[in-house]
Design a protein around this motif. Structure first.
Motif, mmCIF file in Angstrom:
data_model
loop_
_atom_site.group_PDB
_atom_site.id
_atom_site.type_symbol
_atom_site.label_atom_id
_atom_site.label_comp_id
_atom_site.label_asym_id
_atom_site.label_seq_id
_atom_site.Cartn_x
_atom_site.Cartn_y
_atom_site.Cartn_z
ATOM 1 N N TYR A 1 0.836 -1.194 0.000
ATOM 2 C CA TYR A 1 0.000 0.000 0.000
ATOM 3 C C TYR A 1 0.875 1.250 0.000
ATOM 4 O O TYR A 1 1.947 1.283 0.611
ATOM 5 N N SER A 2 0.401 2.298 -0.667
ATOM 6 C CA SER A 2 1.111 3.584 -0.671
ATOM 7 C C SER A 2 0.077 4.663 -0.970
ATOM 8 O O SER A 2 -1.068 4.351 -1.297
ATOM 9 N N VAL A 3 0.478 5.932 -0.861
ATOM 10 C CA VAL A 3 -0.445 7.018 -1.222
ATOM 11 C C VAL A 3 -0.281 7.243 -2.731
ATOM 12 O O VAL A 3 0.310 8.224 -3.177
ATOM 13 N N ASP B 1 -12.280 16.293 8.730
ATOM 14 C CA ASP B 1 -12.399 14.859 8.479
ATOM 15 C C ASP B 1 -13.426 14.646 7.359
ATOM 16 O O ASP B 1 -14.119 15.583 6.962
ATOM 17 N N LEU B 2 -13.485 13.404 6.871
ATOM 18 C CA LEU B 2 -14.455 13.063 5.824
ATOM 19 C C LEU B 2 -15.393 11.991 6.366
ATOM 20 O O LEU B 2 -14.952 11.058 7.043
ATOM 21 N N PHE B 3 -16.685 12.131 6.050
ATOM 22 C CA PHE B 3 -17.688 11.194 6.560
ATOM 23 C C PHE B 3 -18.484 10.612 5.393
ATOM 24 O O PHE B 3 -18.974 11.357 4.536
ATOM 25 N N ARG C 1 -1.627 10.605 5.638
ATOM 26 C CA ARG C 1 -1.214 11.450 4.513
ATOM 27 C C ARG C 1 -2.335 11.584 3.480
ATOM 28 O O ARG C 1 -2.578 12.660 2.948
ATOM 29 N N ALA C 2 -3.044 10.487 3.225
ATOM 30 C CA ALA C 2 -4.124 10.537 2.225
ATOM 31 C C ALA C 2 -5.223 11.495 2.687
ATOM 32 O O ALA C 2 -5.723 12.309 1.906
ATOM 33 N N LEU C 3 -5.567 11.426 3.972
ATOM 34 C CA LEU C 3 -6.646 12.295 4.470
ATOM 35 C C LEU C 3 -6.230 13.769 4.365
ATOM 36 O O LEU C 3 -7.000 14.603 3.890
HETATM 37 C C1 HEM Z 1 -9.921 0.085 1.549
HETATM 38 C C2 HEM Z 1 -13.229 3.550 1.214
HETATM 39 C C3 HEM Z 1 -9.894 6.739 -0.083
HETATM 40 C C4 HEM Z 1 -6.546 3.407 0.655
HETATM 41 C C5 HEM Z 1 -11.098 0.768 1.627
HETATM 42 C C6 HEM Z 1 -12.356 0.213 2.053
HETATM 43 C C7 HEM Z 1 -13.272 1.182 1.950
HETATM 44 C C8 HEM Z 1 -12.614 2.365 1.466
HETATM 45 C C9 HEM Z 1 -14.742 1.095 2.300
HETATM 46 C C10 HEM Z 1 -12.609 -1.203 2.525
HETATM 47 C C11 HEM Z 1 -12.435 -1.275 4.015
HETATM 48 C C12 HEM Z 1 -12.996 -2.567 4.593
HETATM 49 O O1 HEM Z 1 -12.405 -3.642 4.341
HETATM 50 O O2 HEM Z 1 -14.019 -2.508 5.282
HETATM 51 C C13 HEM Z 1 -12.602 4.699 0.809
HETATM 52 C C14 HEM Z 1 -13.277 5.951 0.552
HETATM 53 C C15 HEM Z 1 -12.332 6.837 0.193
HETATM 54 C C16 HEM Z 1 -11.073 6.153 0.225
HETATM 55 C C17 HEM Z 1 -14.770 6.208 0.674
HETATM 56 C C18 HEM Z 1 -12.571 8.267 -0.170
HETATM 57 C C19 HEM Z 1 -12.021 9.253 0.440
HETATM 58 C C20 HEM Z 1 -8.696 6.111 0.014
HETATM 59 C C21 HEM Z 1 -7.451 6.742 -0.298
HETATM 60 C C22 HEM Z 1 -6.495 5.840 -0.074
HETATM 61 C C23 HEM Z 1 -7.155 4.594 0.353
HETATM 62 C C24 HEM Z 1 -7.269 8.171 -0.785
HETATM 63 C C25 HEM Z 1 -5.051 6.139 -0.300
HETATM 64 C C26 HEM Z 1 -4.060 5.471 -0.013
HETATM 65 C C27 HEM Z 1 -7.172 2.214 0.882
HETATM 66 C C28 HEM Z 1 -6.493 0.939 0.956
HETATM 67 C C29 HEM Z 1 -7.474 -0.017 1.191
HETATM 68 C C30 HEM Z 1 -8.724 0.694 1.283
HETATM 69 C C31 HEM Z 1 -5.008 0.697 0.802
HETATM 70 C C32 HEM Z 1 -7.273 -1.537 1.256
HETATM 71 C C33 HEM Z 1 -7.636 -2.049 -0.121
HETATM 72 C C34 HEM Z 1 -7.366 -3.509 -0.426
HETATM 73 O O3 HEM Z 1 -6.374 -4.091 0.014
HETATM 74 O O4 HEM Z 1 -8.131 -4.071 -1.224
HETATM 75 N N1 HEM Z 1 -11.284 2.086 1.280
HETATM 76 N N2 HEM Z 1 -11.270 4.850 0.591
HETATM 77 N N3 HEM Z 1 -8.491 4.816 0.391
HETATM 78 N N4 HEM Z 1 -8.506 2.035 1.075
HETATM 79 FE FE1 HEM Z 1 -9.876 3.459 0.875
#
Ligand code: HEM
Length: 344
Positions: free
Chosen positions: A38-40, A166-168, A208-210
């Motif tokens: 994982y990374s940004v 924050d984001l909701f 960092r992403a937030l």
């Molecule tokens: C996984 C939503 C932005 C990184 C997830 C999950 C959700 C989600 C619901 C699954 C969590 C679970 O297992 O319950 C969102 C939403 C975003 C957002 C709504 C909008 C702001 C980001 C950003 C990053 C990120 C900007 C940047 C790094 C990740 C990673 C995972 C993840 C690394 C794990 C994915 C995997 O291994 O399949 N995200 N995310 N997310 N998110 Fe986000």
């Protein structure tokens, strides 16, 4: 992409989904190197090469009608896949504007939008929709504006309200998710809904992403890729329906692996919305079977290396443990160890 014919295919029951040669060619293969962590990985969502999935802000491809139909079926069984909090009304109209304007500008052969002040006229030819309505007046549409428009576009959409730094997750249309639930995550904050993700918090990815997203500007969308794997080309791999797809994870054998196992790539884009100041997060999924994927030998070799070296926590979180070794063994003879360099 040139005008694709929309395919008749299914993402459930007989799973008749497949990719044309053109869809395979434009598949957003997500691995530029042999390792993955994982990374940004956020970049500007600028128009990409003609014909690529990045050509337009919102990609419409040959699976458009079939994906919209699959969403309709999922919503029929479970209307809670579309969650709308009352205070998000401005964001609902922001979404109507974003999607209608993008699709009408980028795909004029299928979509048209004309405006006379707040009187709008939307035509979606492939879906047979011809709708006049008053922008800002929800009573002039057959359903809530956000639901109306997200039933007509591929991919899931989560809309985040921004407050208290924050984001909701206060609104969402989520019918093709990799095992998470909008009904469960609704109202949660950025770090709360990312709670189950292993490793990333420890290396500061979410901090960092937030920070980055809180400063996202209107008119400068960004994007990133995420990936997982799935057994059968199923869009609705939701926790709600786990009994229907979970058992498939133990059905992979050396004989059926090329057909049954799919790489699932999410093209995620983030747009600041103008009226509400909310952020729209689109998660557009692309599926490719391993048989289709290895028609590009470079992809087969790269995926082999990624899966061999994948951190066990990521493998478990992504639900790959039951069949990862079978995939590695199947890909191994295709990997001659050649240096693939950087890039996909
Ligand atoms: C996984 C939503 C932005 C990184 C997830 C999950 C959700 C989600 C619901 C699954 C969590 C679970 O297992 O319950 C969102 C939403 C975003 C957002 C709504 C909008 C702001 C980001 C950003 C990053 C990120 C900007 C940047 C790094 C990740 C990673 C995972 C993840 C690394 C794990 C994915 C995997 O291994 O399949 N995200 N995310 N997310 N998110 Fe986000």
């Amino acid at each position: 992409m040139n005008t694709p014919a929309f395919k008749h295919e299914t993402f459930r029951d007989d799973y008749s989904f497949s990719n044309s040669a053109e869809a395979i060619r434009r598949f957003p293969f997500p691995f530029p190197e042999d390792d993955y962590m994982y990374s940004v990985n956020i970049e500007q969502h600028e128009p990409g090469a003609p014909g690529s999935v990045l050509e337009h802000l919102i990609d419409i491809d040959e699976h458009y009608l079939a994906e919209c139909e699959d969403r309709r079926l999922t919503l029929e069984q479970d209307p809670d896949r579309c969650i709308i909090t009352p205070h998000m009304i401005d964001a609902q109209w922001d979404m109507v504007e974003l999607v209608m304007e993008s699709l009408a500008a980028d795909y004029p052969q299928w979509f048209s939008l004309s405006k006379n002040g707040d009187d709008w006229h939307w035509i979606n030819t492939p879906m047979g929709i011809d709708q006049q309505f008053r922008f800002g007046d929800a009573s002039t549409l057959p359903m809530p504006p956000f639901e109306f428009i997200t039933r007509q576009v591929q991919g899931d959409w989560i809309i985040m309200d921004q407050r208290d730094d924050d984001l909701f997750a206060d609104m969402g249309m989520v019918t093709s998710q990799a095992d998470w639930s909008i009904a469960f995550d609704a109202g949660m904050s950025f770090k709360e809904w990312h709670g189950p993700v292993p490793q990333a918090n420890e290396i500061g990815v979410f901090d960092r992403a937030l920070k980055y997203l809180l400063h996202l500007q209107y008119g400068s969308p960004v994007r990133r890729l995420n990936w997982t794997m799935t057994v059968n080309p199923r869009l609705d791999t939701s926790p709600e329906n786990y009994p229907f797809w979970g058992p498939d994870n133990v059905s992979v054998t050396p004989e059926n692996v090329g057909d049954k196992v799919y790489l699932r790539v999410e093209l995620q884009a983030l747009f600041r919305l103008p009226r509400s100041n909310a952020i729209a997060f689109s998660v557009r999924g692309y599926l490719i079977s391993l048989n289709e994927l290895v028609t590009y030998p470079r992809w087969g070799k790269r995926l082999h290396r990624i899966l061999k070296g994948l951190h066990p926590d990521l493998s478990e979180y992504k639900g790959l443990d039951h069949y990862r070794q079978t995939v590695i063994d199947w890909l191994a003879p295709m990997d001659d160890g050649a240096d693939l360099g950087l890039g996909t």
